[in-house]
Design a protein around this motif. Sequence first.
Motif, PDB file in Angstrom:
ATOM      1  N   GLU A 125       0.837  -1.193   0.000  1.00 38.64           N
ATOM      2  CA  GLU A 125       0.000   0.000   0.000  1.00 38.64           C
ATOM      3  C   GLU A 125       0.869   1.237   0.000  1.00 38.64           C
ATOM      4  O   GLU A 125       1.935   1.266   0.589  1.00 38.64           O
ATOM      5  N   GLY A 126       0.470   2.216  -0.762  1.00 35.48           N
ATOM      6  CA  GLY A 126       1.233   3.453  -0.847  1.00 35.48           C
ATOM      7  C   GLY A 126       2.234   3.446  -2.001  1.00 35.48           C
ATOM      8  O   GLY A 126       2.943   4.428  -2.206  1.00 35.48           O
ATOM      9  N   GLU A 144       6.157   4.875  -8.040  1.00 30.40           N
ATOM     10  CA  GLU A 144       6.253   5.961  -7.058  1.00 30.40           C
ATOM     11  C   GLU A 144       5.808   5.408  -5.711  1.00 30.40           C
ATOM     12  O   GLU A 144       4.887   4.597  -5.634  1.00 30.40           O
ATOM     13  N   ALA A 145       6.480   5.874  -4.673  1.00 24.41           N
ATOM     14  CA  ALA A 145       6.115   5.490  -3.304  1.00 24.41           C
ATOM     15  C   ALA A 145       6.130   6.751  -2.459  1.00 24.41           C
ATOM     16  O   ALA A 145       6.753   7.757  -2.809  1.00 24.41           O
ATOM     17  N   THR A 148      11.099   6.269   0.748  1.00 25.71           N
ATOM     18  CA  THR A 148      12.034   5.246   0.287  1.00 25.71           C
ATOM     19  C   THR A 148      11.774   3.898   0.942  1.00 25.71           C
ATOM     20  O   THR A 148      12.046   2.855   0.347  1.00 25.71           O
ATOM     21  N   ASP A 149      11.234   3.907   2.150  1.00 27.23           N
ATOM     22  CA  ASP A 149      10.924   2.641   2.823  1.00 27.23           C
ATOM     23  C   ASP A 149       9.924   1.827   2.009  1.00 27.23           C
ATOM     24  O   ASP A 149      10.029   0.599   1.909  1.00 27.23           O
ATOM     25  N   GLY A 150       8.957   2.496   1.386  1.00 26.69           N
ATOM     26  CA  GLY A 150       7.956   1.799   0.558  1.00 26.69           C
ATOM     27  C   GLY A 150       8.614   1.161  -0.662  1.00 26.69           C
ATOM     28  O   GLY A 150       8.269   0.032  -1.047  1.00 26.69           O
ATOM     29  N   ALA A 151       9.572   1.839  -1.280  1.00 26.20           N
ATOM     30  CA  ALA A 151      10.270   1.289  -2.445  1.00 26.20           C
ATOM     31  C   ALA A 151      11.093   0.066  -2.053  1.00 26.20           C
ATOM     32  O   ALA A 151      11.071  -0.959  -2.744  1.00 26.20           O
ATOM     33  N   PHE A 152      11.825   0.152  -0.905  1.00 29.66           N
ATOM     34  CA  PHE A 152      12.628  -0.990  -0.478  1.00 29.66           C
ATOM     35  C   PHE A 152      11.759  -2.152   0.000  1.00 29.66           C
ATOM     36  O   PHE A 152      12.094  -3.316  -0.180  1.00 29.66           O
ATOM     37  N   GLY A 180       6.101  11.826  -3.890  1.00 31.56           N
ATOM     38  CA  GLY A 180       6.952  11.075  -2.977  1.00 31.56           C
ATOM     39  C   GLY A 180       8.275  10.748  -3.653  1.00 31.56           C
ATOM     40  O   GLY A 180       8.986  11.635  -4.104  1.00 31.56           O
ATOM     41  N   VAL A 181       8.567   9.461  -3.778  1.00 36.07           N
ATOM     42  CA  VAL A 181       9.838   8.990  -4.342  1.00 36.07           C
ATOM     43  C   VAL A 181       9.563   8.169  -5.592  1.00 36.07           C
ATOM     44  O   VAL A 181       8.703   7.277  -5.559  1.00 36.07           O
ATOM     45  N   ARG A 182      10.277   8.459  -6.664  1.00 34.98           N
ATOM     46  CA  ARG A 182      10.202   7.624  -7.874  1.00 34.98           C
ATOM     47  C   ARG A 182      11.347   6.624  -7.816  1.00 34.98           C
ATOM     48  O   ARG A 182      12.479   6.983  -7.480  1.00 34.98           O
ATOM     49  N   PHE A 183      11.075   5.373  -8.202  1.00 35.87           N
ATOM     50  CA  PHE A 183      12.101   4.324  -8.131  1.00 35.87           C
ATOM     51  C   PHE A 183      12.032   3.455  -9.394  1.00 35.87           C
ATOM     52  O   PHE A 183      11.025   3.429 -10.095  1.00 35.87           O
ATOM     53  N   THR A 184      13.122   2.762  -9.616  1.00 33.90           N
ATOM     54  CA  THR A 184      13.195   1.778 -10.692  1.00 33.90           C
ATOM     55  C   THR A 184      13.808   0.514 -10.105  1.00 33.90           C
ATOM     56  O   THR A 184      14.854   0.575  -9.466  1.00 33.90           O
ATOM     57  N   ILE A 185      13.141  -0.613 -10.327  1.00 32.43           N
ATOM     58  CA  ILE A 185      13.635  -1.896  -9.830  1.00 32.43           C
ATOM     59  C   ILE A 185      13.836  -2.813 -11.049  1.00 32.43           C
ATOM     60  O   ILE A 185      12.979  -2.900 -11.915  1.00 32.43           O
TER      61      ILE A 185
END
Length: 189
Positions: A125-126, A144-145, A148-152, A180-185
Amino acid sequence: MQADALVRPRFIDLNLLPQELRSGSRSGWYFVALLALVVAAPLLLPLYQAQDTSWSKASALEEQWASVERGLAGLQADFVSTQELRGELAATNAELNALNMAREAALGDARRAAGLAAVVERLPEGVRLLTVDDDGLRLRIAGEAANTDGAFEYARALEGSSAFAAVTVTVTAIEQSQAGVRFTIEAGR
């Protein structure tokens, strides 16, 4: 008179040369010619033998040439059959490649479906997904999260999935955005 007639027949001379041009010592010249022929014969024999061996060598070469031509004809026949076999092999390989591609597509579709299901099921969630790219070897997930905790947390959830077993999932890019934070995994298979 009868005894004289029986004893010796009369000699008939068939020489067409006039008497004054005829040689009187015929037997001497015959002897000299015969002697010259006897002396010259051993000298002429090696020339005859050399000529004879050249003919035998030529016939041996002709036999070798015929043998080479027969071998070449056999090789040409083998070459034609080899070309035919290569054509059949290429057709069979094309069929096998088509079947392998169809099988890989079916397996790849199943793997992709399992990977996409894991991506959606493990979404915390989030966290919101922006794009999911699948090239068959790895997944690239952009999202997007709130932090950073949501991305990890999402990356750890993907690592625990059976679709990505024994695969290291790393967060490759994190940047701040308004949401918030944009991430790429990236997750390899």
